[in-house]
Design a protein around this motif. Structure first.
Motif, mmCIF file in Angstrom:
data_model
loop_
_atom_site.group_PDB
_atom_site.id
_atom_site.type_symbol
_atom_site.label_atom_id
_atom_site.label_comp_id
_atom_site.label_asym_id
_atom_site.label_seq_id
_atom_site.Cartn_x
_atom_site.Cartn_y
_atom_site.Cartn_z
ATOM 1 N N GLN A 61 2.868 -5.108 5.141
ATOM 2 C CA GLN A 61 1.608 -5.582 4.561
ATOM 3 C C GLN A 61 1.142 -4.750 3.375
ATOM 4 O O GLN A 61 0.058 -4.961 2.847
ATOM 5 C CB GLN A 61 0.527 -5.689 5.636
ATOM 6 N N PHE A 62 1.994 -3.821 2.932
ATOM 7 C CA PHE A 62 1.673 -3.014 1.747
ATOM 8 C C PHE A 62 2.530 -3.470 0.579
ATOM 9 O O PHE A 62 3.754 -3.664 0.740
ATOM 10 C CB PHE A 62 1.978 -1.531 2.004
ATOM 11 N N GLY A 63 1.905 -3.621 -0.589
ATOM 12 C CA GLY A 63 2.659 -3.910 -1.809
ATOM 13 C C GLY A 63 3.398 -2.651 -2.242
ATOM 14 O O GLY A 63 3.101 -1.544 -1.769
ATOM 15 N N LYS A 64 4.344 -2.809 -3.197
ATOM 16 C CA LYS A 64 5.174 -1.640 -3.526
ATOM 17 C C LYS A 64 4.408 -0.529 -4.249
ATOM 18 O O LYS A 64 4.806 0.619 -4.185
ATOM 19 C CB LYS A 64 6.453 -2.051 -4.246
ATOM 20 N N ASP A 65 3.279 -0.887 -4.906
ATOM 21 C CA ASP A 65 2.497 0.174 -5.559
ATOM 22 C C ASP A 65 1.288 0.569 -4.723
ATOM 23 O O ASP A 65 0.357 1.203 -5.230
ATOM 24 C CB ASP A 65 2.023 -0.294 -6.946
ATOM 25 N N LYS A 121 -4.567 -13.066 -3.006
ATOM 26 C CA LYS A 121 -4.273 -13.250 -4.436
ATOM 27 C C LYS A 121 -4.003 -11.905 -5.099
ATOM 28 O O LYS A 121 -3.094 -11.782 -5.924
ATOM 29 C CB LYS A 121 -5.459 -13.940 -5.103
ATOM 30 N N ILE A 122 -4.790 -10.890 -4.706
ATOM 31 C CA ILE A 122 -4.570 -9.576 -5.335
ATOM 32 C C ILE A 122 -3.475 -8.777 -4.612
ATOM 33 O O ILE A 122 -2.988 -7.789 -5.127
ATOM 34 C CB ILE A 122 -5.873 -8.736 -5.402
ATOM 35 N N ARG A 123 -3.111 -9.229 -3.405
ATOM 36 C CA ARG A 123 -2.051 -8.537 -2.653
ATOM 37 C C ARG A 123 -1.018 -9.583 -2.194
ATOM 38 O O ARG A 123 -0.969 -9.921 -0.999
ATOM 39 C CB ARG A 123 -2.639 -7.816 -1.437
ATOM 40 N N PRO A 124 -0.177 -10.078 -3.110
ATOM 41 C CA PRO A 124 0.758 -11.143 -2.733
ATOM 42 C C PRO A 124 1.649 -10.708 -1.552
ATOM 43 O O PRO A 124 2.156 -9.599 -1.545
ATOM 44 C CB PRO A 124 1.593 -11.352 -3.998
ATOM 45 N N GLY A 125 1.769 -11.601 -0.572
ATOM 46 C CA GLY A 125 2.641 -11.306 0.581
ATOM 47 C C GLY A 125 1.949 -10.502 1.682
ATOM 48 O O GLY A 125 2.474 -10.362 2.785
#
Ligand code: AMP
Length: 280
Positions: A61-65, A121-125
């Protein structure tokens, strides 16, 4: 409190509880427990005979950045807090494989269109990742109840939809948002706020409350969103979104009789804050 870190041991204990006819509540968390999390455990205790808390920082649930690596990890303090509340079992998977060994079988879990708006929307996936971990925890635990915070309203909504589909006997309990004395919703990420930001942060909730009052008078959703956004920006918040919706996450028209909610996410420095307020 029994502390378990493998899926095998966890399942063994669950089977034992089930064989004794215990009513089980599950409280999934990512740890760094504060009074908001603990309120969920208390609610779980009121509703069942055994409470299981999980602590797992879910990489999906974390984006890569994002802050997966720096997310606060305070397991010893968390254990003492849960012991004090007499939580029955704590499951802290010792590695990701204990949770996601069958990850290919989870591909059908998609948050869909309502998982792609607002935070999605701000955190795709992000919400696909949330649904995957919660689904696995539900499958492992087969709880009668599971408690989630209204603070993360979109998450709660999507989990509720997923539970209805795959775990129809499970009751999802919604827990009110616990705030500090200045109104700021408690969050593990508040620990990222520096001295200056911690003073500004409570304005987030105050500005949202003021916005709801403004809507009641103006009856104009678009104008009120502009009003709130301007107020937030004036106070150094970077606005991710401000949205008035029904509690089904559908467009709000101001004279609806449906339940209404104001949802917002902002950044203060590098810290993301989320708040939601239901109103009538
Ligand atoms: P987290 O550890 O951030 O994944 O949160 C675990 C659970 O605690 C989720 O159901 C959150 O909605 C809930 N939670 C987080 N902060 C609060 C709060 N301030 N009040 C009530 N529940 C909360």
């Amino acid at each position: 409190m029994i502390i378990l870190d493998t899926k095998k041991d966890f399942k063994k204990h669950i089977n034992l509880l089930k064989s004794k006819g215990e009513r089980i509540s599950l409280v999934p968390t990512m740890g760094n427990l504060h009074d908001g999390h603990l309120s969920l455990v208390k609610i779980a205790k009121q509703n069942s005979s055994k409470v299981i808390t999980t602590i797992f920082i879910n990489p999906l649930q974390f984006g890569k950045d994002e802050d997966f690596a720096s997310y606060p990890r305070t397991i010893n303090e968390d254990i003492s807090k849960l012991k004090k509340l007499k939580c029955n079992i704590l499951f802290v998977p010792k590695n990701q494989n204990e949770v996601f060994n069958n990850i290919d079988n989870l591909e059908h879990l998609k948050a869909g269109p309502k998982g792609s708006i607002l935070c999605g929307k701000i955190r795709p996936g992000h919400f696909d990742g949330v649904l995957k971990v919660v689904y696995v925890l539900f499958q492992l635990t087969q709880p009668d109840f599971s408690v989630f915070g209204l603070k993360d309203f979109q998450q709660l909504y999507l989990i509720n939809q997923m539970a209805k589909k795959y775990f129809p006997k499970l009751k999802i309990i919604c827990a009110p948002t616990i705030r500090n004395k200045n109104g700021l919703a408690l969050s593990s990420r508040n620990s990222y706020l520096d001295k200056k930001s911690i003073k500004i942060a409570p304005l987030f909730y105050k500005i949202l409350l003021d916005g709801i009052n403004n809507l009641k008078i103006s009856k104009n959703v678009e104008e009120t969103i502009k009003y709130i956004t301007a107020n937030l920006e004036k106070n150094k918040f970077l606005v991710n979104y401000v949205s008035f919706l029904t509690t089904e996450l559908e467009k709000l028209n101001s004279n609806t009789s449906k339940r209404k909610i104001l949802l917002s996410s902002v950044k203060l420095g590098q810290t993301r804050l989320i708040d939601n307020i239901e109103f009538s």
